[in-house]
Design an enzyme around this catalytic site. Structure first.
Site, short mmCIF file in Angstrom:
data_model
loop_
_atom_site.label_atom_id
_atom_site.label_comp_id
_atom_site.label_asym_id
_atom_site.label_seq_id
_atom_site.Cartn_x
_atom_site.Cartn_y
_atom_site.Cartn_z
N GLU A 444 0.99 -1.76 0.18
CA GLU A 444 -0.06 0.14 -0.33
C GLU A 444 1.06 1.24 0.00
O GLU A 444 1.03 2.35 1.04
CB GLU A 444 -0.55 0.20 1.03
CG GLU A 444 -2.45 -1.51 0.68
CD GLU A 444 -3.04 -1.24 2.52
OE1 GLU A 444 -2.80 -0.24 2.93
OE2 GLU A 444 -3.88 -1.86 2.62
N GLU A 519 -4.65 -9.08 0.87
CA GLU A 519 -5.03 -8.58 2.64
C GLU A 519 -7.08 -8.82 2.04
O GLU A 519 -6.77 -8.13 1.57
CB GLU A 519 -4.18 -7.41 2.73
CG GLU A 519 -4.20 -6.98 4.23
CD GLU A 519 -3.76 -5.66 4.11
OE1 GLU A 519 -2.44 -5.40 4.34
OE2 GLU A 519 -4.45 -4.75 5.18
#
Length: 854
Positions: A444, A519
């Site tokens: 991210e 995720e």
């Protein structure tokens, strides 16, 4: 006479070969690399400067690295050590770092002596990890630095040490210069080793074992070995490598193959790489369910003398990520049933302990977990070694930030100077592990749409290892794919935002690119806590209901989806390969949603309206100063106690395991006659619910739609609620919840009844507050005092409560929803009976006995 001479030579040659093989096969592989490697964890002194636990400050004196400095008043300790876990918790500190005082300047010093016989050898110190900005001096002279706290690294001490005399090593760490989104810990929190070699030896992480061709008949093996020559003359070196079977206890067994031998000339003060090939007949493949391993033993000879031996554990297996069939291990489609995990060990903090990690792995495997994502940094070396042995697939991850930081002082400050060194260090250390099936270059990151920076990092990773695919975790997958940034990778890793998946499967650029849910879920809950009016009770207690599903008004995260939703998606899209759930265990820090961490805004960086809305919520939350200091994301709580959600995953990930689980508990004296929703998790396909012997109906799962069975309108009455689960029409499993009476006894149980007296091995003692019939009292908060008799000590306690500010080192702790934990460590060299006792006013004491043995 001549015949006798030749016979003698032949006999000596045979004995040399047999002897060499016997030496290798009788040894245990305790750590990859040279056998002359010893623990350097004992007899350190420590002092904390800069920011102090109470918020004050002690200035750092000058000359702390010099041998003349008097450290006699410093604290004596053994490594690994995490100074931050010692607390105290402070309400004003950041929730994302666990409200623990991690910022400080820590100094470690150790005196040591090298035998005169070591003169002429190379002396290295290997740090498995130190948090962070490590600087090292030996005998007052600066040796080197390594800022990144998660990587392993080595320094050559040879120019600085004295033989037959006292030496001093001084290590400075500085967490005041570092910010994190989760609990990083602080200190020399992983193992340290002293390694001794000859002047000509195999280099650091100096072997790379690959198996380019694998079948059930044979596996080709190539061992690339880096040889270093620290002398001023060219050295002719004979290189021999044999392959041995490595058993479950890390013992080298029979030889499986002898590779070709080579003789090379290594230039003065230089190094060279040597490639040696061979073949293993009828190889035993590394599988999730049968993690077979081998060890390559590489020996170097000069002038007929053995000068170095280097051991490398590896496995024989093939991996393939495909856009159509999913992930294949040894040619077989394998669904990834994985979890993400941060590196802390709960009440032990970041200080590494193998017993604690084994316990975590056992708990996850019992759930059906077969894969682990190292979130979001390189793990301890033992993490991968244990994953190899237990058959876990691993996504090994390098960074949470690149050049643009998420925090003022996170990895971005190191990136320009250190990213290539750090990425190379991770890959070189870990590339022989069969468990590692993916390299992740980032999570991210702010630059997800950065085409050039992604390619730059991918090129470095492929240069160091081209045998594994590359991925990254994207929480802006659509934006990244639109600009083409992931095209430099092999597998598209998506965190949560799957909405654009079908569009990109039609995009010719990505039609052949595998996609992995890197995720998922982010379901939050508190073990044993249930609400029936959604947020009101939760907000008063800073807890979260364990009903584990999304409902309007239910407290949760904006990106969350319940486990069931992910199960449905994988039924519809099996080519997505599976998931890494956020997270396996609760972890210190990041107590979302009771968290004012502004990096949450990065999830909405391209949605300004949503970002403004979330920013306002965070500001309001900040004013309330929530006491939460650890996460709610875990399937298992911080103490290692499974939450209800654990059994939902188990029911789906282990469909052939007979199990059933009921929630909530059945002690609700204030709700007699009121409705209590009852959820059942089972690997069966239907179930019948009974309340005090009366059937409340039989329900059947709808395939690919139902992953739990729910009775919404059960009128509560005390007694017993029971479920009988069925599979294919036959009784499969049962589960019961009973109404508890008043608390009467304390019950203790240990995860193991025998532990090793090495001063490191741990026993985890579970406490339950029970009534006179042995039923857990599910809302008891009795204050419990733990004590121990015998050759052990209590080093930590916990209860899984994310809002508890009791010291982890305290032997006294409140039970949380009826449970608590004590962690007991053996005393080095002392064997005998260990009695652990728990006492609480008005309750019958509990006791458990374990044995300390050699």
């Amino acid at each position: 006479m001549r015949r006798f001479f030749y016979f003698k030579l032949l006999f000596m040659a045979i004995m040399l070969l047999v002897g060499t093989d016997a030496v290798a096969t009788n040894k245990t592989l305790t750590r990859n690399g040279q056998p002359a490697c010893e623990s350097f964890n004992d007899n350190w002194r420590f002092c904390r400067y800069g920011l102090q636990p109470d918020g004050g400050r002690i200035d750092e004196p000058k000359g702390l690295e010099k041998p003349a400095f008097d450290d006699s008043r410093w604290r004596k300790l053994e490594l690994p050590h995490d100074w931050a876990i010692e607390g105290p918790f402070r309400i004003e500190l950041a929730g994302e770092m666990g409200k623990l005082p991690y910022k400080a300047i820590g100094w470690y010093r150790k005196n040591f002596t090298l035998d005169k016989s070591d003169a002429g050898r190379r002396i290295y110190i290997d740090f498995d990890g130190a948090m962070c900005y490590t600087e090292v001096w030996v005998n007052g002279t600066f040796v080197g630095e390594w800022p990144y706290g998660y990587n392993s690294f080595r320094f050559d001490l040879t120019p600085y040490v004295k033989f037959g005399e006292d030496n001093l090593i001084a290590v400075k760490l500085n967490t005041e210069k570092f910010d994190s989104r989760w609990y990083s810990g602080a200190g020399i929190y992983r193992n340290v080793w002293l390694t001794k070699t000859e002047q000509v030896h195999v280099g650091h992480w100096g072997t790379f074992v690959t198996t380019p061709e694998v079948s059930t008949v044979a596996a080709k093996v190539n061992v690339e070995t880096t040889i270093e020559n620290h002398t001023s003359v060219v050295k002719t070196v004979s290189v021999e490598t044999s392959i041995y079977v490595l058993d479950a206890d890390d013992r080298l067994r029979g030889r499986a193959a002898r590779l070709e031998n080579k003789e090379v000339a290594v230039r003065a003060n230089g190094s060279m790489k040597v490639n040696i090939g061979g073949e293993i007949k009828s190889p035993k493949l590394w599988e999730v369910d049968s993690p077979n391993r081998y060890a390559a033993v590489t020996r170097l000879y000069t002038d007929g003398k053995l000068i170095d031996e280097y051991r490398t554990a590896f496995g024989v297996r093939t991996i393939e990520f495909t856009a159509r069939d999913g992930f294949k291990l040894n040619g077989k489609v394998t669904v990834i049933k994985g979890t993400c995990n941060h590196h802390d060990l709960g009440a032990l903090g970041a200080a590494f302990n193998l017993s604690a990690l084994k316990r975590q792995f056992r708990i996850l495997r019992e759930m059906g977990d077969n894969a682990l994502r190292c979130s979001h940094n390189p793990p301890a070396p033992e993490f991968l070694h244990l994953a190899d042995k237990m058959g876990f697939l691993v996504m090994d991850e390098a960074f949470d930030a690149w050049a643009a930081g998420k925090r003022k002082s996170d990895y971005a400050r190191m990136y320009e100077q250190w990213h290539e060194k750090d990425l190379k260090a991770m890959i070189h250390r870990d590339r022989n592990h069969p468990c590692v099936v993916l390299w992740s270059i980032g999570n991210e990151v702010i630059e997800q749409r950065g085409v050039e920076i992604t390619k730059h990092l991918a090129d470095i990773a492929r240069r160091e290892d081209s045998t594994r695919p590359l991925t990254a975790g994207y929480n802006d997958p659509d934006g990244a794919r639109d600009v083409g940034a992931p095209l430099s990778l092999d597998v598209m890793g998506i965190n949560y935002f799957y909405g654009g998946q079908e569009r990109f499967e039609k995009d010719p650029r990505y039609k052949d690119m595998p996609t992995l849910c890197a995720e998922t879920s982010s379901q939050v809950s508190t073990r044993g806590f249930y609400t029936f009016n959604y947020d009101r009770d939760a907000l008063q207690n800073y807890q979260i209901s364990s009903y584990d599903y999304r409902h309007k008004g239910q407290l949760n995260t904006g990106w969350m989806c319940p486990p069931d939703a992910m199960f449905r998606m994988f039924e519809e899209k099996p080519h997505l390969m599976g998931e890494f759930v956020w997270t396996g265990f609760d972890y210190l820090g990041e107590p979302t949603p009771y968290n004012s961490d502004e990096t949450v805004l990065t999830n909405y960086r391209h949605d300004k309206a949503k970002q403004a809305e979330v920013a306002k919520e965070l500001e309001e939350l900040r004013k309330k100063t929530p006491p939460s200091r650890s996460s709610y994301f875990g399937i298992v709580d911080l103490a290692g106690f499974p939450k209800d959600r654990y059994y939902l995953y188990q029911s789906h990930w282990r469909p052939d395991y007979p199990m059933a689980h009921i929630l909530p508990h059945w002690t609700w004296p204030e709700r007699v006659g009121q409705k209590v929703p009852v959820h059942v998790y089972t690997s069966g396909d239907e179930a019948e619910l009974f309340l005090n012997g009366k059937s409340l109906g039989r329900k059947k799962k709808v395939a690919r739609q139902d992953y739990r069975l729910v009775w919404h309108d059960v009128a509560y009455e005390p007694g017993e609620i029971k479920v009988v689960a069925y599979k294919d029409g036959k009784e499969w499993a049962t589960a019961v919840q009973r109404t508890a009476l008043e608390a009467a006894t304390l019950q203790l149980s240990a995860d193991r009844n025998k532990i090793t007296c090495d001063g490191k091995d741990l026993a985890f003692i579970t406490l339950k507050v029970c009534d006179a019939q042995g039923t857990l009292v599910p809302r008891s908060d009795a204050t419990v005092k733990f004590s121990v008799e015998g050759p052990a000590e209590i080093i930590a306690t916990d209860n899984g409560d994310a809002t508890s500010f009791e010291s982890f080192q305290s032997p006294q702790r409140k039970a949380f929803n009826g449970m608590a934990l004590a962690i007991v460590r053996t005393k080095k060299g002392e064997t005998g009976t260990i009695r652990v006792k728990a006492e609480s006013n008005g309750l019958q004491a509990g006791e458990v006995i374990i044995k300390s043995r050699k």
